[in-house]
Design a protein around this motif. Structure first.
Motif, mmCIF file in Angstrom:
data_model
loop_
_atom_site.group_PDB
_atom_site.id
_atom_site.type_symbol
_atom_site.label_atom_id
_atom_site.label_comp_id
_atom_site.label_asym_id
_atom_site.label_seq_id
_atom_site.Cartn_x
_atom_site.Cartn_y
_atom_site.Cartn_z
ATOM 1 N N PHE A 1 66.008 79.455 30.415
ATOM 2 C CA PHE A 1 64.926 79.919 31.276
ATOM 3 C C PHE A 1 63.986 80.836 30.491
ATOM 4 C CE2 PHE A 1 63.241 82.963 34.455
ATOM 5 C CZ PHE A 1 62.648 82.077 35.333
ATOM 6 N N GLY A 2 64.559 81.761 29.737
ATOM 7 C CA GLY A 2 63.747 82.653 28.917
ATOM 8 C C GLY A 2 62.981 81.911 27.837
ATOM 9 N N LEU A 3 63.632 80.961 27.183
ATOM 10 C CA LEU A 3 62.962 80.183 26.129
ATOM 11 C C LEU A 3 61.822 79.341 26.687
ATOM 12 C CD1 LEU A 3 66.012 79.061 23.954
ATOM 13 C CD2 LEU A 3 64.220 80.713 23.348
ATOM 14 N N LEU A 4 61.997 78.822 27.888
ATOM 15 C CA LEU A 4 60.937 78.036 28.514
ATOM 16 C C LEU A 4 59.681 78.886 28.726
ATOM 17 C CD1 LEU A 4 60.160 75.335 30.053
ATOM 18 C CD2 LEU A 4 60.717 76.624 32.103
ATOM 19 N N HIS A 5 59.863 80.155 29.040
ATOM 20 C CA HIS A 5 58.736 81.047 29.283
ATOM 21 C C HIS A 5 58.234 81.733 28.012
ATOM 22 C CE1 HIS A 5 60.273 80.515 33.360
ATOM 23 N NE2 HIS A 5 59.067 80.864 33.772
ATOM 24 N N ALA A 6 58.973 81.635 26.919
ATOM 25 C CA ALA A 6 58.617 82.361 25.694
ATOM 26 C C ALA A 6 57.242 81.970 25.161
ATOM 27 C CB ALA A 6 59.685 82.145 24.627
ATOM 28 N N ALA A 7 56.857 80.718 25.287
ATOM 29 C CA ALA A 7 55.559 80.286 24.757
ATOM 30 C C ALA A 7 54.406 81.004 25.463
ATOM 31 C CB ALA A 7 55.405 78.781 24.900
ATOM 32 N N GLN A 8 54.549 81.304 26.729
ATOM 33 C CA GLN A 8 53.502 82.006 27.481
ATOM 34 C C GLN A 8 53.315 83.435 26.982
ATOM 35 O OE1 GLN A 8 55.470 81.787 31.265
ATOM 36 N NE2 GLN A 8 54.057 80.226 32.012
ATOM 37 N N TYR A 9 54.424 84.063 26.630
ATOM 38 C CA TYR A 9 54.412 85.484 26.285
ATOM 39 C C TYR A 9 54.640 85.734 24.791
ATOM 40 C CZ TYR A 9 54.898 85.746 31.315
ATOM 41 O OH TYR A 9 54.693 85.596 32.667
ATOM 42 N N TRP A 10 54.489 84.715 23.978
ATOM 43 C CA TRP A 10 54.785 84.839 22.557
ATOM 44 C C TRP A 10 54.029 86.031 21.960
ATOM 45 C CZ3 TRP A 10 58.760 82.968 20.281
ATOM 46 C CH2 TRP A 10 58.859 83.059 18.896
ATOM 47 N N GLY A 11 54.755 86.892 21.278
ATOM 48 C CA GLY A 11 54.168 88.092 20.712
ATOM 49 C C GLY A 11 54.465 89.328 21.546
ATOM 50 N N ASP A 12 54.886 89.144 22.769
ATOM 51 C CA ASP A 12 55.245 90.264 23.642
ATOM 52 C C ASP A 12 56.759 90.183 23.882
ATOM 53 O OD1 ASP A 12 55.627 92.189 25.572
ATOM 54 O OD2 ASP A 12 53.902 91.595 26.784
ATOM 55 N N TRP A 13 57.506 90.786 22.973
ATOM 56 C CA TRP A 13 58.958 90.644 22.995
ATOM 57 C C TRP A 13 59.576 91.344 24.196
ATOM 58 C CZ3 TRP A 13 59.151 86.676 20.344
ATOM 59 C CH2 TRP A 13 58.320 86.516 19.243
ATOM 60 N N LEU A 14 58.937 92.402 24.680
ATOM 61 C CA LEU A 14 59.428 93.059 25.892
ATOM 62 C C LEU A 14 59.336 92.105 27.081
ATOM 63 C CD1 LEU A 14 60.455 95.481 27.522
ATOM 64 C CD2 LEU A 14 58.077 96.252 27.698
ATOM 65 N N ALA A 15 58.212 91.437 27.232
ATOM 66 C CA ALA A 15 58.036 90.493 28.348
ATOM 67 C C ALA A 15 59.039 89.341 28.245
ATOM 68 C CB ALA A 15 56.609 89.959 28.384
ATOM 69 N N ILE A 16 59.232 88.840 27.039
ATOM 70 C CA ILE A 16 60.200 87.743 26.859
ATOM 71 C C ILE A 16 61.608 88.230 27.211
ATOM 72 C CG2 ILE A 16 61.300 86.214 25.171
ATOM 73 C CD1 ILE A 16 58.511 86.067 23.776
ATOM 74 N N GLY A 17 61.953 89.430 26.757
ATOM 75 C CA GLY A 17 63.267 89.994 27.084
ATOM 76 C C GLY A 17 63.449 90.177 28.581
ATOM 77 N N MET A 18 62.390 90.627 29.250
ATOM 78 C CA MET A 18 62.471 90.812 30.701
ATOM 79 C C MET A 18 62.640 89.478 31.423
ATOM 80 S SD MET A 18 62.593 94.020 31.077
ATOM 81 C CE MET A 18 62.503 94.199 32.843
ATOM 82 N N ILE A 19 62.003 88.437 30.914
ATOM 83 C CA ILE A 19 62.149 87.106 31.536
ATOM 84 C C ILE A 19 63.571 86.583 31.344
ATOM 85 C CG2 ILE A 19 61.380 84.694 31.429
ATOM 86 C CD1 ILE A 19 59.418 86.552 32.874
ATOM 87 N N VAL A 20 64.148 86.810 30.160
ATOM 88 C CA VAL A 20 65.543 86.406 29.942
ATOM 89 C C VAL A 20 66.455 87.168 30.905
ATOM 90 C CG1 VAL A 20 67.469 86.407 28.303
ATOM 91 C CG2 VAL A 20 65.208 85.686 27.545
ATOM 92 N N LEU A 21 66.212 88.485 31.039
ATOM 93 C CA LEU A 21 67.019 89.274 31.983
ATOM 94 C C LEU A 21 66.808 88.810 33.423
ATOM 95 C CD1 LEU A 21 66.699 92.888 30.549
ATOM 96 C CD2 LEU A 21 68.754 91.472 30.663
ATOM 97 N N LEU A 22 65.562 88.479 33.762
ATOM 98 C CA LEU A 22 65.299 87.934 35.094
ATOM 99 C C LEU A 22 66.095 86.646 35.295
ATOM 100 C CD1 LEU A 22 63.754 87.870 37.807
ATOM 101 C CD2 LEU A 22 61.977 86.574 36.604
#
Length: 178
Positions: free
Chosen positions: A108-129
């Motif tokens: 789920f986090g990897l699927l969203h990573a392309a949208q937020y690439w470069g914002d590691w906090l946002a990617i981490g929050m999506i993985v936690l979500l």
């Protein structure tokens, strides 16, 4: 899968209690959105992301409305049916409940990573979500819990920054966090 039909096969149970499938997920989604927004808005430097770059270039209010509508109303349901409905059940059979939780959260986090690439906090929050949503799904044995939490999160992530920007008291709270 069983012959009970599509909704039953993707984890929508016919009899689930209000508190674990509606109330707790709603509160968790709002809380998680508040934490995410607070962490992201209080950073000194806001990283550029592909999604941010696209949204900055959108000049059509209609296209922006369509994007927001899809993000708020369509994506949570579709993503939950796919990830926590179908794939969770499949992975649980072959990897066990805990393996399914970890795999679904990461994918789920990897699927969203392309949208937020470069914002590691946002990617981490999506993985936690993704982890929170999958644990909810596993705990309640009902995909509706993760759907409700996902809706609460997505809607709150839009509304909370608006409240912060309109409220002088909320702006003071954010400034004090710097």
């Amino acid at each position: 899968f069983s012959s009970q039909g599509f909704w039953a096969n993707v984890g929508f149970r016919s009899k689930s209690a209000f508190i674990p499938t509606i109330l707790i997920p709603s509160l968790l989604g709002i809380l998680f959105a508040f934490i995410s927004v607070s962490l992201i808005l209080t950073r000194i430097i806001q990283p550029e992301t592909p999604l941010g770059n696209i949204l900055e270039k959108v000049q059509s209010p209609f296209l922006l409305f369509i994007f927001i509508f899809l993000a708020l109303m369509i994506a949570p349901l579709v993503e939950e049916i796919i990830f926590r409905g179908y794939f969770f059940e499949v992975l649980k059979r072959y990897q066990g409940k805990y393996g399914a939780i970890i795999i679904i959260s990461l994918v789920f986090g990897l699927l969203h990573a392309a949208q937020y690439w470069g914002d590691w906090l946002a990617i981490g929050m999506i993985v936690l979500l993704g982890f929170v949503l999958t644990v909810l799904r596993s705990w309640t044995e009902d995909t509706r819990a993760s759907v409700v939490a996902h809706y609460a999160y997505n809607i709150s992530v839009i509304i909370i920054p608006i409240i912060f920007s309109l409220s002088p008291q909320a702006a003071k709270v954010l400034d004090s966090l710097h």
